[in-house]
Design a protein around this motif. Structure first.
Motif, PDB file in Angstrom:
ATOM      1  N   ALA A  95      52.035  48.620  36.223  1.00 33.45           N
ATOM      2  CA  ALA A  95      52.029  49.690  36.850  1.00 33.45           C
ATOM      3  C   ALA A  95      52.454  49.488  38.529  1.00 33.45           C
ATOM      4  O   ALA A  95      52.334  48.054  38.740  1.00 33.45           O
ATOM      5  CB  ALA A  95      50.457  50.030  37.060  1.00 33.45           C
ATOM      6  N   SER A  96      52.558  50.410  39.184  1.00 30.58           N
ATOM      7  CA  SER A  96      53.047  50.016  40.455  1.00 30.58           C
ATOM      8  C   SER A  96      51.911  50.206  41.525  1.00 30.58           C
ATOM      9  O   SER A  96      51.893  49.767  42.895  1.00 30.58           O
ATOM     10  CB  SER A  96      54.254  50.826  41.103  1.00 30.58           C
ATOM     11  OG  SER A  96      54.149  52.123  40.992  1.00 30.58           O
ATOM     12  N   VAL A 114      40.165  57.317  38.191  1.00 29.78           N
ATOM     13  CA  VAL A 114      41.298  56.269  38.243  1.00 29.78           C
ATOM     14  C   VAL A 114      42.626  56.969  38.223  1.00 29.78           C
ATOM     15  O   VAL A 114      42.966  57.733  37.254  1.00 29.78           O
ATOM     16  CB  VAL A 114      40.916  55.306  36.967  1.00 29.78           C
ATOM     17  CG1 VAL A 114      42.271  54.303  37.029  1.00 29.78           C
ATOM     18  CG2 VAL A 114      39.766  54.560  37.145  1.00 29.78           C
ATOM     19  N   LEU A 115      43.508  56.505  39.033  1.00 28.68           N
ATOM     20  CA  LEU A 115      44.932  57.084  38.880  1.00 28.68           C
ATOM     21  C   LEU A 115      45.685  55.893  39.261  1.00 28.68           C
ATOM     22  O   LEU A 115      45.684  55.046  39.957  1.00 28.68           O
ATOM     23  CB  LEU A 115      45.176  57.682  40.287  1.00 28.68           C
ATOM     24  CG  LEU A 115      46.491  58.656  40.346  1.00 28.68           C
ATOM     25  CD1 LEU A 115      46.204  59.956  40.727  1.00 28.68           C
ATOM     26  CD2 LEU A 115      47.370  57.898  41.317  1.00 28.68           C
ATOM     27  N   ILE A 116      46.718  55.705  38.066  1.00 26.12           N
ATOM     28  CA  ILE A 116      47.460  54.587  37.793  1.00 26.12           C
ATOM     29  C   ILE A 116      48.951  55.214  37.900  1.00 26.12           C
ATOM     30  O   ILE A 116      49.492  56.041  36.820  1.00 26.12           O
ATOM     31  CB  ILE A 116      47.198  53.684  36.554  1.00 26.12           C
ATOM     32  CG1 ILE A 116      45.843  53.227  36.560  1.00 26.12           C
ATOM     33  CG2 ILE A 116      48.455  52.785  36.467  1.00 26.12           C
ATOM     34  CD1 ILE A 116      45.369  52.535  35.226  1.00 26.12           C
ATOM     35  N   THR A 117      49.756  54.647  38.525  1.00 24.74           N
ATOM     36  CA  THR A 117      51.152  55.006  38.738  1.00 24.74           C
ATOM     37  C   THR A 117      52.062  53.944  37.705  1.00 24.74           C
ATOM     38  O   THR A 117      51.957  52.799  38.258  1.00 24.74           O
ATOM     39  CB  THR A 117      51.775  55.145  40.030  1.00 24.74           C
ATOM     40  OG1 THR A 117      51.044  55.957  40.846  1.00 24.74           O
ATOM     41  CG2 THR A 117      53.256  55.517  40.175  1.00 24.74           C
ATOM     42  N   LEU A 118      52.505  54.233  36.539  1.00 25.10           N
ATOM     43  CA  LEU A 118      52.952  53.556  35.827  1.00 25.10           C
ATOM     44  C   LEU A 118      54.399  53.047  36.213  1.00 25.10           C
ATOM     45  O   LEU A 118      55.154  53.745  37.102  1.00 25.10           O
ATOM     46  CB  LEU A 118      53.273  54.193  34.323  1.00 25.10           C
ATOM     47  CG  LEU A 118      51.891  54.378  33.850  1.00 25.10           C
ATOM     48  CD1 LEU A 118      51.916  55.252  32.418  1.00 25.10           C
ATOM     49  CD2 LEU A 118      51.070  53.134  33.456  1.00 25.10           C
ATOM     50  N   GLY A 121      57.225  55.768  36.686  1.00 22.18           N
ATOM     51  CA  GLY A 121      56.856  56.856  37.621  1.00 22.18           C
ATOM     52  C   GLY A 121      55.754  57.771  37.223  1.00 22.18           C
ATOM     53  O   GLY A 121      55.436  58.746  38.080  1.00 22.18           O
ATOM     54  N   LYS A 122      55.600  57.743  35.705  1.00 21.36           N
ATOM     55  CA  LYS A 122      54.306  58.771  35.198  1.00 21.36           C
ATOM     56  C   LYS A 122      53.137  58.256  35.956  1.00 21.36           C
ATOM     57  O   LYS A 122      52.768  57.192  36.142  1.00 21.36           O
ATOM     58  CB  LYS A 122      54.596  58.513  33.643  1.00 21.36           C
ATOM     59  CG  LYS A 122      55.806  59.222  33.139  1.00 21.36           C
ATOM     60  CD  LYS A 122      55.887  59.157  31.665  1.00 21.36           C
ATOM     61  CE  LYS A 122      56.942  59.704  31.021  1.00 21.36           C
ATOM     62  NZ  LYS A 122      56.871  60.057  29.624  1.00 21.36           N
ATOM     63  N   THR A 123      52.344  59.240  35.786  1.00 22.15           N
ATOM     64  CA  THR A 123      50.859  59.070  36.241  1.00 22.15           C
ATOM     65  C   THR A 123      49.777  59.005  35.286  1.00 22.15           C
ATOM     66  O   THR A 123      49.577  60.169  34.323  1.00 22.15           O
ATOM     67  CB  THR A 123      50.456  60.210  37.417  1.00 22.15           C
ATOM     68  OG1 THR A 123      51.501  60.105  38.328  1.00 22.15           O
ATOM     69  CG2 THR A 123      49.098  59.931  38.041  1.00 22.15           C
TER      70      THR A 123
END
Length: 138
Positions: A95-96, A114-118, A121-123
Motif C-alpha cells: 500500500a502507499s 480503515v482506508l488503505i490505498t493499495l 491505486g485501488k482503495t
C-alpha cells in the motif's frame, strides 16, 4: 460488531485475501510491549520469535482495550494500535497509504474506519462498527 470490508466501494467476502489480511492484522493478539497495562499477561502470536524468518509483531494490541474504560486515552490508543497493526501494508509496499479514523459511539462504543490505498491505486476500506463491544465481550 459488524465488519464491512470493501474494495473500491464493492463489498468483499470474508474469504477474500484482503479481508483475511485485515482480520489477521487486527484480531490476532500482538504481544504487549513494556509499559502496556497487561498485568504480566503479555499474550502474543504463538509463533512470535519462533523463527527469525517470520515477521515480528503480527497482529494488534487492541486486546489491551479490554482492561480499560472508554475515555480519550483509550480512543487514542485504539487509533495507535490499529495503525501499528497495519504498518506492514506500507513496509511490504502493498500500500502507499494507510489512514485510520476512530469515532466514539456515545458512552459505550468505539468505531474504527480503515482506508488503505493499495499500490495499484485501488482503495480498500474496513468499517468496524463497534470494536469496544468486541474487546469487552458485550
Amino acid at each position: 460488531m459488524e465488519i464491512l470490508v470493501q474494495l473500491d466501494g464493492k463489498p468483499l467476502a470474508a474469504s477474500h485475501a484482503y479481508a483475511r489480511a485485515l482480520a489477521i492484522s487486527l484480531f490476532t493478539w500482538r504481544r504487549a510491549e513494556q509499559g502496556d497495562p497487561a498485568d504480566g499477561d503479555l499474550q502474543g502470536w504463538w509463533a512470535e520469535g519462533l523463527d527469525a524468518a517470520l515477521p515480528a509483531g503480527i497482529g494488534s494490541r487492541l486486546w489491551l482495550l479490554a482492561r480499560r474504560r472508554l475515555d480519550a486515552d483509550a480512543e487514542r490508543d485504539a487509533h495507535d494500535y490499529t495503525r501499528e497493526a497495519l504498518q506492514w501494508w506500507l513496509d511490504s509496499k502493498q500500500a502507499s497509504a494507510v489512514e485510520v479514523t476512530v469515532s466514539r459511539l456515545g458512552d459505550d462504543g468505539l468505531a474504527i474506519r480503515v482506508l488503505i490505498t493499495l499500490r495499484s491505486g485501488k482503495t480498500l476500506t474496513a468499517d468496524l462498527s463497534d470494536i469496544w463491544s468486541l474487546t469487552h465481550g458485550v
